[in-house]
Design a protein around this motif. Structure first.
Motif, PDB file in Angstrom:
ATOM      1  N   LEU A   1       5.870   0.100   2.223  1.00  0.00           N
ATOM      2  CA  LEU A   1       6.588   0.919   3.201  1.00  0.00           C
ATOM      3  C   LEU A   1       7.851   0.200   3.689  1.00  0.00           C
ATOM      4  O   LEU A   1       8.910   0.799   3.841  1.00  0.00           O
ATOM      5  N   LEU A   2       7.737  -1.097   3.884  1.00  0.00           N
ATOM      6  CA  LEU A   2       8.881  -1.843   4.404  1.00  0.00           C
ATOM      7  C   LEU A   2      10.014  -1.980   3.397  1.00  0.00           C
ATOM      8  O   LEU A   2      11.086  -2.443   3.743  1.00  0.00           O
TER       9      LEU A   2
ATOM     10  N   VAL B   1      -0.326   5.976  -4.840  1.00  0.00           N
ATOM     11  CA  VAL B   1      -0.780   5.335  -3.599  1.00  0.00           C
ATOM     12  C   VAL B   1       0.355   5.233  -2.574  1.00  0.00           C
ATOM     13  O   VAL B   1       0.271   5.795  -1.490  1.00  0.00           O
ATOM     14  N   CYS B   2       1.442   4.527  -2.905  1.00  0.00           N
ATOM     15  CA  CYS B   2       2.497   4.351  -1.894  1.00  0.00           C
ATOM     16  C   CYS B   2       3.436   5.554  -1.837  1.00  0.00           C
ATOM     17  O   CYS B   2       4.171   5.710  -0.868  1.00  0.00           O
ATOM     18  N   GLN B   3       3.417   6.381  -2.877  1.00  0.00           N
ATOM     19  CA  GLN B   3       4.217   7.604  -2.958  1.00  0.00           C
ATOM     20  C   GLN B   3       5.716   7.359  -3.071  1.00  0.00           C
ATOM     21  O   GLN B   3       6.515   8.288  -2.945  1.00  0.00           O
ATOM     22  N   ILE B   4       6.105   6.118  -3.308  1.00  0.00           N
ATOM     23  CA  ILE B   4       7.516   5.814  -3.535  1.00  0.00           C
ATOM     24  C   ILE B   4       7.836   6.146  -4.999  1.00  0.00           C
ATOM     25  O   ILE B   4       6.993   5.930  -5.873  1.00  0.00           O
ATOM     26  N   PRO B   5       9.013   6.699  -5.293  1.00  0.00           N
ATOM     27  CA  PRO B   5       9.394   6.864  -6.692  1.00  0.00           C
ATOM     28  C   PRO B   5       9.173   5.554  -7.457  1.00  0.00           C
ATOM     29  O   PRO B   5       9.496   4.471  -6.948  1.00  0.00           O
ATOM     30  N   MET B   6       8.636   5.658  -8.658  1.00  0.00           N
ATOM     31  CA  MET B   6       8.192   4.459  -9.379  1.00  0.00           C
ATOM     32  C   MET B   6       9.380   3.684  -9.927  1.00  0.00           C
ATOM     33  O   MET B   6       9.656   3.688 -11.124  1.00  0.00           O
ATOM     34  N   GLY B   7      10.083   3.015  -9.033  1.00  0.00           N
ATOM     35  CA  GLY B   7      11.292   2.289  -9.406  1.00  0.00           C
ATOM     36  C   GLY B   7      11.152   0.781  -9.310  1.00  0.00           C
ATOM     37  O   GLY B   7      12.127   0.050  -9.452  1.00  0.00           O
ATOM     38  N   PHE B   8       9.944   0.289  -9.066  1.00  0.00           N
ATOM     39  CA  PHE B   8       9.769  -1.166  -8.975  1.00  0.00           C
ATOM     40  C   PHE B   8       9.512  -1.734 -10.359  1.00  0.00           C
ATOM     41  O   PHE B   8       9.015  -1.049 -11.239  1.00  0.00           O
ATOM     42  N   THR B   9       9.855  -2.992 -10.537  1.00  0.00           N
ATOM     43  CA  THR B   9       9.908  -3.527 -11.904  1.00  0.00           C
ATOM     44  C   THR B   9       8.944  -4.700 -12.094  1.00  0.00           C
ATOM     45  O   THR B   9       8.284  -5.139 -11.161  1.00  0.00           O
ATOM     46  N   GLU B  10       8.938  -5.184 -13.333  1.00  0.00           N
ATOM     47  CA  GLU B  10       8.009  -6.253 -13.727  1.00  0.00           C
ATOM     48  C   GLU B  10       8.580  -7.623 -13.352  1.00  0.00           C
ATOM     49  O   GLU B  10       8.780  -8.478 -14.211  1.00  0.00           O
TER      50      GLU B  10
ATOM     51  N   ILE C   1      -7.433  -6.299   4.876  1.00  0.00           N
ATOM     52  CA  ILE C   1      -6.159  -7.021   5.035  1.00  0.00           C
ATOM     53  C   ILE C   1      -5.366  -6.942   3.733  1.00  0.00           C
ATOM     54  O   ILE C   1      -4.165  -6.668   3.734  1.00  0.00           O
ATOM     55  N   ASP C   2      -6.048  -7.171   2.614  1.00  0.00           N
ATOM     56  CA  ASP C   2      -5.372  -7.111   1.314  1.00  0.00           C
ATOM     57  C   ASP C   2      -4.732  -5.735   1.098  1.00  0.00           C
ATOM     58  O   ASP C   2      -3.561  -5.620   0.735  1.00  0.00           O
ATOM     59  N   LYS C   3      -5.536  -4.709   1.310  1.00  0.00           N
ATOM     60  CA  LYS C   3      -5.062  -3.344   1.055  1.00  0.00           C
ATOM     61  C   LYS C   3      -3.890  -2.977   1.960  1.00  0.00           C
ATOM     62  O   LYS C   3      -2.852  -2.504   1.497  1.00  0.00           O
ATOM     63  N   HIS C   4      -4.065  -3.203   3.228  1.00  0.00           N
ATOM     64  CA  HIS C   4      -3.048  -2.706   4.158  1.00  0.00           C
ATOM     65  C   HIS C   4      -1.823  -3.605   4.225  1.00  0.00           C
ATOM     66  O   HIS C   4      -0.744  -3.134   4.571  1.00  0.00           O
ATOM     67  N   PHE C   5      -1.979  -4.864   3.852  1.00  0.00           N
ATOM     68  CA  PHE C   5      -0.784  -5.688   3.683  1.00  0.00           C
ATOM     69  C   PHE C   5       0.097  -5.057   2.600  1.00  0.00           C
ATOM     70  O   PHE C   5       1.295  -4.874   2.779  1.00  0.00           O
ATOM     71  N   TRP C   6      -0.523  -4.731   1.470  1.00  0.00           N
ATOM     72  CA  TRP C   6       0.289  -4.214   0.362  1.00  0.00           C
ATOM     73  C   TRP C   6       0.887  -2.861   0.706  1.00  0.00           C
ATOM     74  O   TRP C   6       2.064  -2.596   0.445  1.00  0.00           O
TER      75      TRP C   6
END
Lengths: 513, 90, 120
Positions: A269-270, A398-407, A259-264
């Motif tokens: 993805l969302l 892992v998610c393969q999204i460009p690494m644009g998320f922040t702290e 649940i932890d893994k696939h929630f994240w």
């Protein structure tokens, strides 16, 4: 006359006793996938059926749903109802939908067929078989509905080919491949519970309501028609979790981990849906953050309160996801603004009215962080220097999204978050604690990731130059770029009688080259 | 507190109307939240309908499983039989 | 944790091992507190390339459009290599500066904090 049996009894008579004890092969061999994940099932007869829909009722109602849907689609096509859209820029949401979501429906169809074969309990087999058929129906009805738009707009001509190759579509693909390459119980926990039960409302409910708000009745109908099956799927997701936890106490840590893994993974993805919700709908009935509050914070809070009796806790990092609700749609939009020359849909900077709506919906973040960014980009564009990112992005392993998320959780929301792990002498970069935790748990799995940027550099994607890669994706030169000045905008204006029919598609790609 | 919130979401269509009306009548504490194309019915702990009331609103004998035709989503534990449908969370 | 398998060991292939990049190595470079450039970018670079070529040729190809870029005083830039502060020798190669395959180089530009100081 005998008393009519109640629903539960009728259902049991129709679905139980369909199995048999194998004689010339051992049961372990016939259901070879059932034990290797470590899940312990002691008694399949304890399975509680989610929705006691018997086969005859199932077919009757599904046929009825399709009949209604196709009637709407026919009338939509006959009346050229796409002309009733609030604006053609809305169609970009459908492009992302057919490219990124419909192939998932098809993948779900295949995987639930696998589960129907691999799980040994008859009740679960039947629920999975019905879901397999549902998912195929969703893929088909989405293709049929959107084929009408494909006659008038770009980017919807080859979604299944694109899904296997395109950089941003590797996000949904890798999420689903991760679940598909796991055992049957991890798959069903991932898709039926973490995705469908916890998060799918965020895809289908506010977004489809948004389609209604923007005059797209065909999409509303297929969306809500699919979602009517989703209620059954969500119930299956909840039932499987309860069943596994009731069967054996050793199942709890395994299920919690999944649940932890696939929630994240599903949440990441969302991020694409968050962008669609806040930036692609010309008129938005609800912001991503509002949807998150209703469909995740409140709904999942109540759900886990309920599941607490089994020892289950809220998915790890859920509080980070909630903290990110103020930022995520803006950050994902920023990623696509950087790289829209390499996408098969269009976007543009939000209008002043849209920005005011975003300020109102995101009072703590939009004016402080994201409006200045829009203003900067608008100034650059005005000077004829529309900003495109001409490099290729670093991707999360892992998610393969460009690494644009922040702290965000660390209080530094304008600093990109970097996480790294070492495995067998190589570095692996991730975008967040959530993705790093997933990598570190099963590094041998994630080193296999097919990261589109690295594959381009290795020479596996049709060539070294961007146009070669886009050609290999089956993109047409006019599929991407800004909406303003796009081939779709020109066609829309012609359709609405606001401009002459375009001679040829405008090469928006050239702006970026 | 929303700790035991349950909800049902229906398409806002004529076919769904007997169900929506029945939920409203049989659950006076419930709130109905209208969004474009849909309505979300929320309650605390429990929401339920009976076949009798739905049939009355529809003007014909309704099979409660017909709600599958217009149901968009739900949250809660399902308890159903021929003459009632309930979602609960206690 | 090893990956659970139906039989045998999970087949594991390093899809991005350095030998697959035709003599180059991957290097990621990100500019702190400039999030209008949405990510660090990935570059396949020869390990023998002088570090100075990074600031003179490679980075401008992507970062030059940013209004802050022209104002960077490279002698005042603060560098991080794989999470550690470091002072690159511009004349030496990437390799001799300790930049390896899939290294992440971050740099901060004190006084230049993005568009109107907003981190964009």
């Amino acid at each position: 006359m005998a008393k009519k049996l109640n629903m539960r009894k009728r259902y049991e008579l129709l679905t139980r006793g369909l199995g048999w004890e194998p004689t010339y092969q051992s049961k372990d061999k016939v259901f070879a996938q059932e034990a290797y994940e470590g899940i312990k099932i002691t008694d399949w007869s304890k399975w509680e059926d989610p929705f006691r829909l018997t086969a005859d009722a199932y077919w009757k109602y599904q046929a009825e749903k399709d009949k209604k849907l196709y009637a709407v689609m026919d009338s939509f096509a006959q009346n050229n109802a796409h002309l009733n859209l609030a604006d053609a820029s809305y169609v970009n949401a459908l492009k992302l939908f057919i490219q990124g979501v419909s192939p998932l429906e098809y993948a779900a169809h295949r995987n639930f067929a696998r589960l129907a074969r691999q799980l040994s309990g008859e009740g679960a087999q039947i629920a999975c078989q019905m879901q397999s058929i549902d998912e195929l129906r969703h893929a088909q009805t989405q293709i049929h509905t959107i084929s009408h738009y494909n006659k008038h707009f770009n980017g919807m001509h080859d979604p299944f080919h694109m899904f296997d190759r395109v950089w941003y579509l590797s996000v949904p693909k890798s999420y689903f491949d991760d679940a598909s390459s796991a055992g049957p119980f991890e798959f069903i926990t991932s898709v039926s519970f973490s995705f469908e039960y916890l998060l799918t409302n965020l895809l289908f409910v506010p977004f489809m309501s948004g389609a209604a708000y923007n005059g797209d009745m065909a999409t509303v109908t297929f969306g809500f028609s699919a979602q009517s099956d989703e209620s059954r799927h969500m119930t299956l997701g909840l039932e499987i979790i309860k069943f596994l936890l009731e069967q054996h106490e050793d199942n709890l840590p395994i299920v919690q981990g999944w649940i932890d893994k696939h929630f994240w993974r599903a949440y990441r993805l969302l991020g694409l849906v968050a962008m669609m919700q806040d930036y692609f709908l010309p008129e938005s009935p609800m912001s991503w953050k509002e949807g998150w509050q209703i469909y995740f914070v409140e709904n999942a809070g109540a759900l886990f309160n309920d599941l607490g009796r089994y020892g289950l806790k809220m998915p790890k990092y859920h509080e980070i996801a909630t903290a990110e609700a103020d930022h995520i749609s803006h950050q994902v939009f920023g990623i696509f603004y950087n790289y829209i020359h390499a996408a098969a849909f269009n976007l543009g900077l939000p209008s002043e009215a849209k920005m005011n709506w975003l300020s109102e919906k995101y009072p703590d973040t939009f004016d402080k962080y994201y409006r200045p960014r829009m203003e900067m980009w608008a100034e650059m564009a005005k000077e004829g220097k529309r900003f495109f990112n001409m490099g290729l992005p670093q991707l999360c392993q892992v998610c393969q999204i460009p690494m644009g998320f922040t702290e965000i959780a660390k209080g530094d929301p304008m600093q990109i978050a970097y996480r790294v792990s070492e495995y067998q002498g190589e570095k692996f970069h991730t975008c967040s604690d959530g993705c790093k935790t997933i990598f570190d748990y099963e590094p041998a799995k994630y080193v296999n990731a097919w990261l589109p940027v690295h594959q381009i550099f290795q020479g596996n994607c049709g060539g070294a130059a961007v146009p070669d890669v886009l050609n290999w994706y089956h993109f047409h030169p006019e599929d991407g770029g800004d909406y303003v000045g796009s081939a779709d905008e020109a066609r829309w204006k012609a359709m609405k009688g606001e401009a002459a029919a375009p001679e040829a598609a405008q090469p928006t790609q050239a702006d970026a080259a | 507190m929303s700790e035991n919130k349950v909800f049902m979401i229906f398409q806002n269509t004529a076919d769904a109307q007997p169900f929506i009306s029945a939920f409203a009548q049989e659950n006076p504490e419930a709130t109905l939240n209208y969004q474009p194309g849909m309505v979300r019915i929320e309650g605390l702990g429990e929401l339920g309908i009976t076949q009798e009331v739905v049939s009355e609103f529809a003007g014909r004998a309704v099979d409660l499983q017909e709600l599958h035709l217009t149901l968009i989503s739900l949250s809660g534990n399902i308890d159903e039989d021929d003459d009632y449908f309930r979602i609960t969370r206690h | 944790m090893t990956v659970k398998c139906i039989q045998g060991e999970y087949p594991s292939v390093h899809m991005d091992s350095v030998d697959r990049f035709h003599g180059n190595q991957l290097v990621y470079v990100g500019w702190d507190h400039h999030t209008s450039i949405c990510t660090a970018n990935a570059y396949p670079l020869p390990p023998d390339m002088p570090f100075g070529a990074l600031t003179e040729a490679v980075l401008p190809s992507v970062l030059a459009p940013h209004p802050d870029f022209a104002h960077i005083d490279w002698s005042k830039v603060e560098w991080l290599l794989d999470g550690q502060t470091f002072t690159p020798d511009m004349a030496k190669s990437l390799k001799d500066n300790g930049v390896g395959h899939k290294s992440l180089i971050r740099f901060k530009t004190p006084g230049l904090n993005g568009y109107q100081g907003t981190g964009n």
